[in-house]
Design an enzyme around this catalytic site. Structure first.
Site, PDB file in Angstrom:
ATOM      1  N   HIS B 241      61.670 -14.589  51.464  1.00  0.00           N
ATOM      2  CA  HIS B 241      60.531 -15.469  51.727  1.00  0.00           C
ATOM      3  C   HIS B 241      61.018 -16.674  52.518  1.00  0.00           C
ATOM      4  O   HIS B 241      62.167 -17.091  52.378  1.00  0.00           O
ATOM      5  CB  HIS B 241      59.928 -15.897  50.378  1.00  0.00           C
ATOM      6  CG  HIS B 241      58.680 -16.706  50.512  1.00  0.00           C
ATOM      7  ND1 HIS B 241      58.701 -18.064  50.781  1.00  0.00           N
ATOM      8  CD2 HIS B 241      57.381 -16.357  50.408  1.00  0.00           C
ATOM      9  CE1 HIS B 241      57.447 -18.508  50.844  1.00  0.00           C
ATOM     10  NE2 HIS B 241      56.627 -17.484  50.628  1.00  0.00           N
ATOM     11  N   ASP B 362      49.095 -14.499  50.102  1.00  0.00           N
ATOM     12  CA  ASP B 362      49.847 -15.749  50.100  1.00  0.00           C
ATOM     13  C   ASP B 362      49.100 -16.820  49.293  1.00  0.00           C
ATOM     14  O   ASP B 362      49.072 -17.997  49.648  1.00  0.00           O
ATOM     15  CB  ASP B 362      50.138 -16.244  51.524  1.00  0.00           C
ATOM     16  CG  ASP B 362      51.377 -17.142  51.594  1.00  0.00           C
ATOM     17  OD1 ASP B 362      51.937 -17.467  50.527  1.00  0.00           O
ATOM     18  OD2 ASP B 362      51.771 -17.526  52.705  1.00  0.00           O
TER      19      ASP B 362
END
Lengths: 401, 401
Positions: B241, B362
């Protein structure tokens, strides 16, 4: 500041509301514009190449012996400039490397780089023969990276003048085969502006080239605004070409030769453009035209996220008055240099519009034949192919037909 | 090390030799695979949404109060960590900012960021209600950036254990609604490996998350190889990430809030992946599975150039045994987090294959409803939609159906 119509630009809202538009986005030509069956690539498997397609290559590098010598001289001073890795290969290779390019595998970038210098210095022999052999009408020439931006002011000014004169001379000898972009020294802004004026008004060049950062500073900084103002006033585009990442972002690019065309160039140049966008440079100079290579340094692929996260007013400290994608409709044009990918090209046509894309080879760093084959055979409509191969370059760089 | 068949991967050579394949590349589904008229998006303007489409969102952030408090504590020490800009907004906002998210313009990232903390800390109230209201079946949860990588070793280990336990508990309470990725502290490799084993063998989590660099070091470095070896041996993917660029590349990202989701995250994470590729990490660990968000941090768009400039043996110091694009067929899967662009999605399907793409929201950084609308209405074949919405996630993260 007037807005252009945002044709074809996919915003999230419009995309989600208009399903037929979404479907069309993946198509070519856009589904709702298909009128004749012969225009539909899904009923016709391939378009034939256009006979006698006019081709202007728009990111074609050259150098002059005086600058090659000055670069070699600069190595003696050392320094951590990340460009030195590739520059040393080109301008100061080991004696054993000074052989012909024959038998060099395309994968062997190290050895092929060592054979670049003669091609960079040649303008009228090997180059014209290569153009002839590959049906390339014209090179839009530009002084190769990092140009004269690595020298101290007075030397940089002198070498810019010399390179621009040499460029104008060769164009004068071959006006149908060459056009060119002028160099200037951003490290000396007043002189840069004067040289830019001379490039257009006296030398009749077609625009300007800068190789990303200058002494680690970017063109969004106020000190450089007179240069942007001059480009706007002279009504000629500024090609922002890559160089290796600036010192302040260089560290992770110092391994695996990440600094160059494989990745660092793109990261550096895209960062440069975004700094300009988010400092409101294109709002302050609404008619400034900028060109970026390598399929827009992938910025077209980022536009949805850039618009979502970078909308005007999203963060304190940003000055963009428009969404980033809007500048790709008004101020930014891309070239295909180094990305001979029909799928990426189709994406860009649908995303930013065919009028904002120009073909390039990136000679001598990329081989000519595959770049020509790419533009001659990619699945494009005749109008698209003509615009990308030459029409857009003629319009944007004011190249006389 | 065995090679997978390179299906759908467009290489320059094959692309230029096979015009019908090129034409197909822009199509959906690939032209040569269209068998029934109802599969052709150009004869059917839009697919209807799939009824009751199962949706697993794969990059969904949470935090725990102990880590939120520890982050706030860390600000007192100061420091130049570029993540601090956004972390301070989330974890230590001015009192005036602690209002509801009502009436915040979507463009106002500053203010919406300040309202994130309550959503990050909540797992079973607002979050489940948001999922229900938007027909989201499951969140694959992961500790939000920068996780525990910013703490000293012993604190990082303790907080990782705590976060992983908390995660396992909530999954146990809602096994149909949550899956999760385990955290570990790369700054303490032996402990990290032990915690990774515990995450899979005892806590039955679905993989791992790391937030790019750790103290400015990247996972290509030999010191971290035991972590990659563990992920491979445990047969679970590692989600890499973003976080803000490491100190050594931070300088140009310190203006205009370029450090975050608008640009810095992508530049940082793509650089991380390329360092791994070019140090031969995926050759040393051929079964290692890595996941990257944000439509692959645009790397799919770069693959033609990466393959040309980054072929095996191109430069001394690189160790990749394959072309970069080949790792996108074998080791790397992307998610759609933060890029709700049908055109970018279509590009990726044609470039790396539908089996390598997973849907993500997200949450809470992106709103749920548009992300759901995107996957429900994007022009995808029923098989493509099913795979991207949930099928691929079930396979790759071993999520029980």
């Amino acid at each position: 500041m007037k807005a252009r119509p945002k044709k074809k630009l996919m915003t999230r809202r419009s995309a989600l509301k208009n399903l037929s538009a979404i479907t069309a986005a993946a198509a070519f030509p856009p589904f709702h514009l298909i009128s004749a069956p012969e225009e539909n690539p899904f009923t016709h498997k391939a378009y034939p190449p256009v006979e006698g397609l006019r081709k202007i290559a728009t990111e074609e590098a050259f150098n002059i012996p005086e600058i090659a010598a000055a670069i070699k001289e600069l190595f003696k001073e050392g320094g951590s400039n990340l460009d030195n890795l590739v520059l040393k290969q080109i301008y100061d290779p080991p004696a054993s490397a000074l052989t012909s390019t024959a038998n060099i595998s395309p994968a062997d970038r190290d050895r092929s780089t060592q054979a670049m210098l003669s091609k960079l210095l040649d303008l009228e022999n090997t180059r014209l023969a290569d153009m002839d052999a590959n049906r390339v009408d014209m090179h839009l020439l530009s002084l190769t990276m990092p140009g004269i931006q690595i020298f101290e002011k007075s030397k940089a000014n002198d070498l810019a003048t010399l390179a621009n004169n040499r460029l104008a001379e060769v164009i004068q000898r071959h006006p149908a085969r060459f056009a060119g972009l002028g160099s200037f020294a951003p490290q000396d802004v007043p002189s840069a502006v004067k040289e830019m004026q001379r490039c257009i008004q006296q030398l009749k060049l077609n625009g300007f080239i800068v190789n990303s950062h200058t002494n680690n500073a970017y063109l969004d900084e106020e000190q450089f605004w007179p240069i942007l103002e001059a480009a706007e006033a002279l009504d000629r585009p500024l090609y922002i070409h890559p160089r290796a990442p600036s010192d302040g972002m260089a560290a992770p690019f110092r391994n695996y030769r990440l600094e160059g065309a494989v990745w660092g160039y793109g990261a550096e140049t895209a960062t440069h453009i975004l700094r300009m966008i988010f400092n409101g440079v294109f709002d302050r100079f609404p008619n400034l035209q900028v060109v970026i290579g390598h399929m827009g340094e992938a910025l077209p692929f980022w536009l949805w996220r850039l618009d979502f996260m970078g909308a005007p007013g999203a963060r304190a400290g940003r000055k963009n008055a428009r969404k980033p994608s809007e500048y790709f409709q008004r101020n930014i044009t891309i070239t295909t240099s180094g990305v001979e990918d029909p799928l990426a090209l189709r994406y860009c046509i649908e995303k930013i519009g065919v009028d904002r894309i120009m073909w390039a080879i990136d000679y001598p760093y990329q081989p000519t034949a595959p770049a020509v084959s790419f533009i001659e055979t990619a699945p494009l409509s005749p109008i698209e192919r003509t615009k990308i191969a030459a029409g857009n370059a003629e319009r944007i760089f004011r190249i006389k037909v």
